[in-house]
Design a protein around this motif. Structure first.
Motif: not given
Length: 228
Positions: A69-84, A100-112
């Motif tokens: 079980h791994l945990t981390a915090v993704a920060d930063g100002t860039t917004a993107y769909w997590v696809k890999e 995955h060819l068609t499914e994103a794992l999550a969405y990283k919003a800017a500054n969140i």
């Protein structure tokens, strides 16, 4: 809540693990990398195809000999769909990759900040061949559950606010309907009063005419009697 990942173990990662086990050590996972390109991962990969950012493991737990079980915090100002997603060893070797060819794992919003919580299945590797290195400083992920509870409470409060606005809007509609009904009643009452007034005036006029006629008739009869 954790997301279950069954990534592809890379050849480079497997070689690093075999090297470590020969010396009686375990390979150490230290970072999670996120990328924005979707594809079918390959065991020949040594990097992500479009890595956006890499984050240190904040905390980890061995759930079994082949499940971490791994945990981390993704920060930063860039917004993107997590696809890999890439799991990196302490020496920088790409151990495993998910996409995955068609499914994103999550969405990283800017500054969140995005909390990453993954259950990583390493069933294809020798048991207990991988450990976790926690490198994040000043981050206490035991706050994850309170923060989730706070987020739930905020969402519930927003729902209550929306329900209150709906009820206020409903009351305003009912008030408008009542005002329209009262206005209609007042208009009909005014019309009825006007009709009653006109009817009363007509009756008074008729009574005056009748009285005048009766008086004229009586006067004529009196004149006839006096003339006789």
């Amino acid at each position: 809540m954790s997301t279950g990942l069954q990534p592809v173990i890379t050849k480079a990662g497997l070689a690093a693990i075999l090297t470590a086990t020969k010396t009686g050590l375990s390979a150490e996972i230290s970072h999670i990398a996120l990328g924005s390109q979707a594809y079918t991962p390959s065991a020949d990969q040594k990097t992500l195809r479009n890595e956006v950012a890499r984050f240190p493991i904040s905390s980890g737990q061995k759930l079994s000999s082949t499940l971490l079980h791994l945990t981390a915090v993704a920060d930063g100002t860039t917004a993107y769909w997590v696809k890999e997603v890439g799991i990196f060893l302490k020496d920088g070797t790409l151990l495993a990759v998910w996409s995955h060819l068609t499914e994103a794992l999550a969405y990283k919003a800017a500054n969140i900040d995005l909390l990453l919580a993954y259950d990583l299945s390493l069933a294809a590797l020798p048991a207990d061949s991988v450990t976790i290195t926690s490198m994040a400083a000043g981050l206490n992920l035991t706050l994850a559950e309170p923060l989730a509870a706070l987020a739930t409470a905020l969402i519930a409060e927003q729902v209550r606010g929306m329900d209150l606005r709906d009820r206020v809007a409903s009351q305003e509609r009912l008030q408008r309907i009542a005002e329209e009904q009262i206005s209609s009643l007042l208009a009909r009452l005014s019309a009825a009063e006007k009709y009653a007034s006109e009817t009363r005036d007509s009756l008074l006029s008729l009574a005056v005419i009748n009285a005048t006629g009766l008086m004229t008739l009586q006067y004529n009869q009196i004149q006839k009697l006096l003339g006789a």
